[in-house]
Scaffold this active site. Structure first.
Site, mmCIF file in Angstrom:
data_model
loop_
_atom_site.group_PDB
_atom_site.id
_atom_site.type_symbol
_atom_site.label_atom_id
_atom_site.label_comp_id
_atom_site.label_asym_id
_atom_site.label_seq_id
_atom_site.Cartn_x
_atom_site.Cartn_y
_atom_site.Cartn_z
ATOM 1 N N LYS A 53 0.757 -1.343 -0.130
ATOM 2 C CA LYS A 53 0.041 0.024 0.005
ATOM 3 C C LYS A 53 0.983 1.365 -0.035
ATOM 4 O O LYS A 53 0.595 2.453 -0.793
ATOM 5 C CB LYS A 53 -0.922 0.181 1.285
ATOM 6 C CG LYS A 53 -2.172 -1.013 1.072
ATOM 7 C CD LYS A 53 -2.902 -1.228 2.414
ATOM 8 C CE LYS A 53 -4.086 -2.347 2.258
ATOM 9 N NZ LYS A 53 -4.787 -2.693 3.393
ATOM 10 N N GLN A 97 -4.948 -1.445 9.782
ATOM 11 C CA GLN A 97 -4.953 -2.729 8.876
ATOM 12 C C GLN A 97 -5.535 -3.935 9.879
ATOM 13 O O GLN A 97 -5.277 -4.086 11.001
ATOM 14 C CB GLN A 97 -3.337 -3.117 8.757
ATOM 15 C CG GLN A 97 -3.172 -4.412 7.945
ATOM 16 C CD GLN A 97 -3.723 -4.271 6.267
ATOM 17 O OE1 GLN A 97 -3.791 -3.298 5.935
ATOM 18 N NE2 GLN A 97 -4.260 -5.278 6.003
ATOM 19 N N ASP A 120 -11.110 2.926 4.025
ATOM 20 C CA ASP A 120 -11.664 1.463 3.994
ATOM 21 C C ASP A 120 -13.334 1.317 3.849
ATOM 22 O O ASP A 120 -13.657 0.266 3.306
ATOM 23 C CB ASP A 120 -11.004 0.781 5.097
ATOM 24 C CG ASP A 120 -9.848 -0.092 4.890
ATOM 25 O OD1 ASP A 120 -9.759 -0.658 3.691
ATOM 26 O OD2 ASP A 120 -8.998 -0.236 6.054
HETATM 27 N N1 GUN Z 1 -7.080 -6.829 6.067
HETATM 28 C C1 GUN Z 1 -7.409 -7.426 4.849
HETATM 29 N N2 GUN Z 1 -8.100 -6.905 3.997
HETATM 30 C C2 GUN Z 1 -8.159 -5.496 4.501
HETATM 31 C C3 GUN Z 1 -8.604 -4.411 3.986
HETATM 32 O O1 GUN Z 1 -9.168 -4.220 2.657
HETATM 33 N N3 GUN Z 1 -8.560 -3.216 4.811
HETATM 34 C C4 GUN Z 1 -7.826 -3.374 5.909
HETATM 35 N N4 GUN Z 1 -7.733 -2.297 6.793
HETATM 36 N N5 GUN Z 1 -7.345 -4.499 6.506
HETATM 37 C C5 GUN Z 1 -7.682 -5.703 5.589
#
Ligand code: GUN
Length: 288
Positions: A53, A97, A120
């Site tokens: 990311k 996350q 998100d």
């Molecule tokens: N863990 C797995 N997929 C995601 C996501 O799309 N966002 C976040 N914040 N954590 C994750």
């Protein structure tokens, strides 16, 4: 006949180039979109996702910072960090996350993020907004799936969309996004009794179960569009999805590969949401 491949890498590149132009426009008016990522603990997969990311942010012109906490960090320490990021005008998007360590309460942490910075789309306010057709931020993975369908001119209205998987991150928002576009939607899980009965009636089948190759050709209606959100590591080290690609591609009209399908879209949509958050912040400042 073999299905057409829904090439996530290609669509992701195209979408990123379009949104880079929007980031460049913001930069011309002195605003650099900013994303803060919070990671707690030592989950190896999470560390890789976060690294990817951050790299993607830098490629598109988004400022990013990572706040890493040890596994034993307290929820209050993380909440304090989120509070200061909420007040930081250089940060337009905040992402925690997942998964968090077991002693954290996910909803308490996520709802402490200012809803206008929740890129998100997991904040309960934003979940409610999505469900009622007033989307603020679309959750990145299902958003990526919708963009893949749209860019390939795959009709959704009136189609039967079947989602296998009921997670808050993928399955549930996916179902509501298809519903919002006029699909008739069924949500199943990997444990649904006689799952084939449902999957075989899908015009659009989205699978997000984390069960390697669980969807086989006989579970798919000829001509269906099959979207595989799964990414699993086989004992021999290779990656595979939740769909048995080799057999299902002979039945489906379109299919996403793993890797190279939905995966590249997820991070792309995070970038889009962060740029969107910065554009909105700029617009709200301009009003005063
Ligand atoms: N863990 C797995 N997929 C995601 C996501 O799309 N966002 C976040 N914040 N954590 C994750």
């Amino acid at each position: 006949m073999s299905a057409q491949i829904l090439d996530g890498k290609k669509i992701a590149e195209l979408v990123r180039s379009e949104w880079k132009a929007r980031a460049d426009k913001l930069a011309q008016s002195g605003i650099k979109p900013g994303l803060a990522v919070i990671i707690v603990g030592n989950n190896a997969a999470s560390a890789i996702y976060v690294r990817n990311k951050i790299k993607a942010c830098s490629d598109i012109g988004i400022y990013s910072e990572v706040h890493s906490f040890p596994e034993h960090a307290t929820q209050d320490e993380v909440l304090d960090c989120i509070q200061s990021l909420n007040e930081n005008s250089h940060i337009h998007g905040i992402l925690v996350q997942l998964p968090l360590p077991a002693h954290f309460e996910n909803n308490c942490v996520i709802t402490s993020i200012a809803s206008e910075k929740d890129v998100d789309g997991f904040h309960l306010y934003n979940v409610g907004a999505l469900v009622t057709g007033n989307t603020v931020f679309s959750p990145c993975t299902p958003y990526g799936v919708m963009v893949m369908l749209e860019r390939n001119h795959i009709p959704i209205e009136g189609q039967h969309g079947v989602v296998v998987g009921r997670s808050n991150i993928v399955g549930k928002p996916m179902a509501f996004m298809l519903l919002e576009q006029g699909a008739t939607v069924t949500i199943c899980t990997s444990k649904t009794a006689d799952l084939s009965q449902f999957t075989r009636s899908a015009d659009i089948l989205v699978v997000a179960t984390g069960k390697p190759r669980m969807i086989t050709a006989k579970m798919v209606k000829p001509g269906a569009v099959v979207v595989d959100v799964g990414i699993n590591r086989l004992p021999d080290g290779r990656l595979c999805g939740d769909v048995d690609f080799e057999s299902v591609k002979e039945v489906a009209s379109y299919i996403t590969p793993v890797p190279g399908g939905v995966g590249p879209m997820t991070i792309t949509m995070l970038l889009c949401n962060t740029i969107l958050a910065a554009e909105r912040a700029q617009a709200s400042v301009k009003q005063f």
